[in-house]
Design a protein around this motif. Structure first.
Motif, PDB file in Angstrom:
ATOM      1  N   SER A  63      -5.822   6.040   1.214  1.00  0.00           N
ATOM      2  CA  SER A  63      -6.526   6.509   0.025  1.00  0.00           C
ATOM      3  C   SER A  63      -7.254   7.816   0.315  1.00  0.00           C
ATOM      4  O   SER A  63      -7.271   8.738  -0.516  1.00  0.00           O
ATOM      5  N   LYS A  75      -4.832  10.598   0.190  1.00  0.00           N
ATOM      6  CA  LYS A  75      -4.259  10.857  -1.138  1.00  0.00           C
ATOM      7  C   LYS A  75      -5.286  11.322  -2.164  1.00  0.00           C
ATOM      8  O   LYS A  75      -4.918  11.843  -3.203  1.00  0.00           O
ATOM      9  N   ILE A 108       0.848  -1.202   0.000  1.00  0.00           N
ATOM     10  CA  ILE A 108       0.000   0.000   0.000  1.00  0.00           C
ATOM     11  C   ILE A 108       0.881   1.249   0.000  1.00  0.00           C
ATOM     12  O   ILE A 108       0.652   2.187  -0.779  1.00  0.00           O
ATOM     13  N   ASP A 139       3.899   1.557  -1.025  1.00  0.00           N
ATOM     14  CA  ASP A 139       4.562   1.619  -2.325  1.00  0.00           C
ATOM     15  C   ASP A 139       3.609   2.169  -3.392  1.00  0.00           C
ATOM     16  O   ASP A 139       3.970   3.028  -4.209  1.00  0.00           O
ATOM     17  N   TRP A 140       2.371   1.695  -3.405  1.00  0.00           N
ATOM     18  CA  TRP A 140       1.371   2.139  -4.385  1.00  0.00           C
ATOM     19  C   TRP A 140       1.083   3.637  -4.245  1.00  0.00           C
ATOM     20  O   TRP A 140       0.980   4.364  -5.227  1.00  0.00           O
ATOM     21  N   PHE A 141       0.960   4.078  -3.000  1.00  0.00           N
ATOM     22  CA  PHE A 141       0.561   5.468  -2.770  1.00  0.00           C
ATOM     23  C   PHE A 141       1.760   6.416  -2.591  1.00  0.00           C
ATOM     24  O   PHE A 141       1.595   7.564  -2.186  1.00  0.00           O
ATOM     25  N   GLY A 142       2.953   5.920  -2.864  1.00  0.00           N
ATOM     26  CA  GLY A 142       4.132   6.785  -2.821  1.00  0.00           C
ATOM     27  C   GLY A 142       4.508   7.271  -1.434  1.00  0.00           C
ATOM     28  O   GLY A 142       4.996   8.393  -1.269  1.00  0.00           O
TER      29      GLY A 142
END
Lengths: 242, 242
Positions: free
Chosen positions: A237, A240, A121, A123-126
């Motif tokens: 999420s 973001k 998670i 990694d996905w959302f930086g």
């Protein structure tokens, strides 16, 4: 070179255990995809690769041997080994924890699958930094490494005394609690810390006073709780999406 | 009554296998919390309970025996058995799939932990129906039951030919794809189907044409994908947050 010595087999199998990972400063990375990511993101940390004949190691700088599928099964920590196993040096030169943006803090996550999924998670959302309490599951646990799907090579994970670290933070500290404010109605800032608690017990009592903004994901049904990785995904999420 | 017969032990152990769960129409529910939920939500489906002396079965209508912790370990499907194991009848009288609200459709989810976690998400967000392709992992798999944390007693799970079912649906069909529209910018309706795909392969090719609204969770980092349960949680939350 083909075949693998008995000593190498012992050495690799010892890394199934935390004790030897700690002692030797090494861990295992397995499977075609993950080893490719290690080769791509942190090639300098790879000590040794054992692989079947259908995997190719392009770099000659890395010691590698070709082994049979049954030899791979003997050294693997997985139920279904997949072509390749690498022995990788733990990283010591960690960057400092960023003081802006969103940072994730984990208090005592115990399940390796949950921890790996949370890394994914991040990694996905930086999210660059994950700050964990010292009793959080070990990042080099083979199940964490596998379920992180490569995030382990890109997210910086720090083990800290969370209470001490949080006290020195100037960003607001959002904590996932069952009796917090409705996440959907909050205006969430760009710079923040999101604190997630243990699977069964939530956030420890002594960290609760550090929370400046308690957050809750509203429930519409009868479940008592969400899985911690799912809750982390939903809350990150929310930060973001703005 | 104390002690458990050899035949009962065999009967219970057979239910570790799908073959016998199918044949007998029974499955196992284990642990204090889950069995309490079964007693609360579906008491009429409980056939038999074996428990250690520190668990109390209040209903005399249910056949139960007191066993030792080592006997429990012998019949349990868990690594760390916890006080009680119940043999429960599968439910046959399923309500029809609701034709309004949000319904989740799962195409070939394979990992029992992911499936149980998705059930828990449905339970949290008040989604009554989960429609699964026939190759989705079996709901009565002990790992699904355990990781659902009781959601299995409250969410209706249907196994259908997904293509046929989707074709007859009038609600818009949102599918989680890597190249869909930015979820954060969509105005998501109250009545919809959300279709999630298999862990490795996503949504099957033959179901893609059924999707009226492809959806994507925007990526901010370098991960290739999110865990399917996490993605389900984030997307369901997006539908419910309005």
């Amino acid at each position: 070179m083909t075949g693998i010595s008995v000593n190498k087999i012992k050495w690799i199998r010892s890394l199934h255990q935390k004790k030897y990972r700690d002692e030797l400063g090494l861990f295992l990375v397995e499977g075609e995809k993950l080893v490719q990511e290690a080769l791509q993101f942190t090639p300098q940390t790879i000590e040794f690769i054992a692989h079947t004949s259908d995997f190719e190691v392009k770099s000659s700088a890395i010691e590698s041997v070709v082994i049979s599928p049954s030899e791979l099964a003997r050294i693997s920590s997985l139920r279904s080994p997949n072509k390749v196993l690498a022995v990788v040096k733990k990283s010591n030169d960690k960057a400092n924890i960023a003081s802006s943006g969103l940072t994730l803090a984990l208090d005592g996550i115990q399940d390796p699958g949950n921890f790996g999924t949370i890394l994914r998670i991040a990694d996905w959302f930086g999210i660059n930094d994950l700050v964990c309490s010292k009793d959080t599951v070990e990042i080099y646990n083979p199940k964490v490494v596998q379920s992180s799907m490569g995030a382990i090579f890109r997210v910086n994970v720090h083990y800290e005394n969370l209470g001490d670290w949080l006290k020195n933070e100037s960003r607001p500290i959002y904590g996932a609690l069952l009796e917090g404010k409705n996440t959907y109605q909050e205006s969430l800032p760009k710079d923040a810390i999101l604190l997630m608690g243990n699977e069964g017990n939530g956030i420890s009592k002594d960290l609760i006073p550090c929370i400046t903004n308690p957050l809750t994901i509203p429930a519409f049904g009868q479940a008592e709780s969400l899985n911690v990785a799912v809750a982390t995904g939903i809350l990150v999420s929310e930060f973001k999406r703005k």
